[in-house]
Motif scaffolding. Sequence first.
Motif, PDB file in Angstrom:
ATOM      1  N   ARG A 244      31.998   6.577  18.173  1.00  0.00           N
ATOM      2  CA  ARG A 244      32.380   7.789  17.427  1.00  0.00           C
ATOM      3  C   ARG A 244      31.382   8.926  17.716  1.00  0.00           C
ATOM      4  NH1 ARG A 244      36.057   6.415  13.119  1.00  0.00           N
ATOM      5  NH2 ARG A 244      36.109   4.167  12.721  1.00  0.00           N
ATOM      6  N   ILE A 245      30.113   8.559  17.851  1.00  0.00           N
ATOM      7  CA  ILE A 245      29.087   9.533  18.221  1.00  0.00           C
ATOM      8  C   ILE A 245      28.226   8.899  19.302  1.00  0.00           C
ATOM      9  CG2 ILE A 245      29.023  10.587  15.925  1.00  0.00           C
ATOM     10  CD1 ILE A 245      26.427   9.058  15.397  1.00  0.00           C
ATOM     11  N   THR A 246      27.481   9.727  20.020  1.00  0.00           N
ATOM     12  CA  THR A 246      26.570   9.208  21.041  1.00  0.00           C
ATOM     13  C   THR A 246      25.186   9.022  20.433  1.00  0.00           C
ATOM     14  OG1 THR A 246      25.857  11.395  21.779  1.00  0.00           O
ATOM     15  CG2 THR A 246      27.856  10.481  22.795  1.00  0.00           C
ATOM     16  N   ALA A 247      24.352   8.296  21.150  1.00  0.00           N
ATOM     17  CA  ALA A 247      22.980   8.088  20.680  1.00  0.00           C
ATOM     18  C   ALA A 247      22.223   9.408  20.591  1.00  0.00           C
ATOM     19  CB  ALA A 247      22.257   7.116  21.608  1.00  0.00           C
ATOM     20  N   ASP A 248      22.544  10.350  21.486  1.00  0.00           N
ATOM     21  CA  ASP A 248      21.890  11.661  21.436  1.00  0.00           C
ATOM     22  C   ASP A 248      22.253  12.427  20.174  1.00  0.00           C
ATOM     23  OD1 ASP A 248      20.642  11.220  23.831  1.00  0.00           O
ATOM     24  OD2 ASP A 248      22.205  12.195  25.025  1.00  0.00           O
ATOM     25  N   GLN A 249      23.445  12.183  19.662  1.00  0.00           N
ATOM     26  CA  GLN A 249      23.899  12.895  18.463  1.00  0.00           C
ATOM     27  C   GLN A 249      23.379  12.263  17.168  1.00  0.00           C
ATOM     28  OE1 GLN A 249      28.098  12.474  19.353  1.00  0.00           O
ATOM     29  NE2 GLN A 249      28.277  14.676  19.787  1.00  0.00           N
ATOM     30  N   MET A 303      22.240   1.636  29.619  1.00  0.00           N
ATOM     31  CA  MET A 303      21.555   0.882  28.563  1.00  0.00           C
ATOM     32  C   MET A 303      21.615   1.628  27.231  1.00  0.00           C
ATOM     33  SD  MET A 303      18.216  -0.482  30.684  1.00  0.00           S
ATOM     34  CE  MET A 303      17.543  -1.338  29.262  1.00  0.00           C
ATOM     35  N   LYS A 304      21.587   2.920  27.303  1.00  0.00           N
ATOM     36  CA  LYS A 304      21.587   3.727  26.085  1.00  0.00           C
ATOM     37  C   LYS A 304      22.964   3.803  25.454  1.00  0.00           C
ATOM     38  CE  LYS A 304      20.307   8.356  24.471  1.00  0.00           C
ATOM     39  NZ  LYS A 304      19.780   9.681  24.880  1.00  0.00           N
ATOM     40  N   ASN A 305      24.015   3.911  26.289  1.00  0.00           N
ATOM     41  CA  ASN A 305      25.340   4.183  25.757  1.00  0.00           C
ATOM     42  C   ASN A 305      26.269   2.964  25.695  1.00  0.00           C
ATOM     43  OD1 ASN A 305      25.473   7.240  25.347  1.00  0.00           O
ATOM     44  ND2 ASN A 305      24.655   7.087  27.423  1.00  0.00           N
ATOM     45  N   ASP A 306      26.054   1.974  26.564  1.00  0.00           N
ATOM     46  CA  ASP A 306      26.963   0.821  26.533  1.00  0.00           C
ATOM     47  C   ASP A 306      26.293  -0.392  27.165  1.00  0.00           C
ATOM     48  OD1 ASP A 306      29.071  -0.832  26.225  1.00  0.00           O
ATOM     49  OD2 ASP A 306      30.437   0.233  27.554  1.00  0.00           O
ATOM     50  N   MET A 307      25.406  -0.992  26.412  1.00  0.00           N
ATOM     51  CA  MET A 307      24.698  -2.165  26.912  1.00  0.00           C
ATOM     52  C   MET A 307      25.658  -3.321  27.144  1.00  0.00           C
ATOM     53  SD  MET A 307      21.671  -2.901  27.819  1.00  0.00           S
ATOM     54  CE  MET A 307      20.890  -4.399  28.423  1.00  0.00           C
TER      55      MET A 307
END
Length: 328
Positions: A244-249, A303-307
Amino acid sequence: MPLPKFILNDERVKTSHGFYLLNAGGRFDRFLANPVMLDNHDMTRLVGKWENLSVEGDLLVATPIFDDGTELGNERKGQVERGFLRGASIGLYIQAAEYRTHPTTGEEELFVTEWEMLEASVTSLPSNSGALTLRIYDAGQPIAEEQLSAYLEKVVKLTLKTNNMPNTTGGGGNSAVLTLSAPALGALGLSGTPDSDSISAAIVELSARYKQEKELREKLEAEARTAREKACRDMLSLAVREGRITADQQPIYEKLAAADYEATKTAIEALPVRASLAAQIKSSAHGATIPSERMSWNLHTWMKNDMAGLRRLKAEEPEIYAEILKKV
């Protein structure tokens, strides 16, 4: 030969500043700790010290000890020995003063009733027959002659205000009776006309109860704050996993959730759940491919968005995984 005592104050004689200085109101602790003798109140001209400060009848007297190791001290000592110098001057703080009827003249006169002695000087210009002149200080600085009258009036007003404050200690050891309003009595759990001891006890009890309730309230608030912070973290971690949101958000949504958790939760739930990046890997007759928008992703981005997707690629598409490893 021994030097004569100097009269520092004669409380029967009005000073040149227009008031009587009462010896009984003097405070001498600070002076006795450092009984300096100045030359005409000049802080840079130390000529000796004073000893044997005492009250003799109406007189405040002291014995001068000159520093004859200095030229000025030796000069002043000689002038005293030869009878040319007999004047003394007190430097003091005035702490309380009031107008009283003079017992002899019947006139209204100003009496300084509380004061602190700071220093005493030898001077050639005494202001009365008791060889007394004065230097009055405020906040460590001498008060100018033209400002002294206004300063004394201010002291008198402050003294009058202090003396007119209600006495709450009572007399003869009895507790004073204070009058409180009905709401105040109710707040203290009292009734009728309680004395000061009862009021004091009620205030102490009320203070203890307030402290206990305050500590309990702070504990509950801390627990609620911890639970709210955990709920925010869990909600946002799930939102990242669901796409729903990214890690940056996430840091942005953390601030929003801290300000309004329910509104942020509603906004996140309205966002669509995105499929895992690994699930978007397409198979074709020519082998597996990665969506074009993912082609630029390096190992860190995966790794950050879809491990989970990265692990699937490692297991099912080792060649693609090997290419990703090169994009560190």
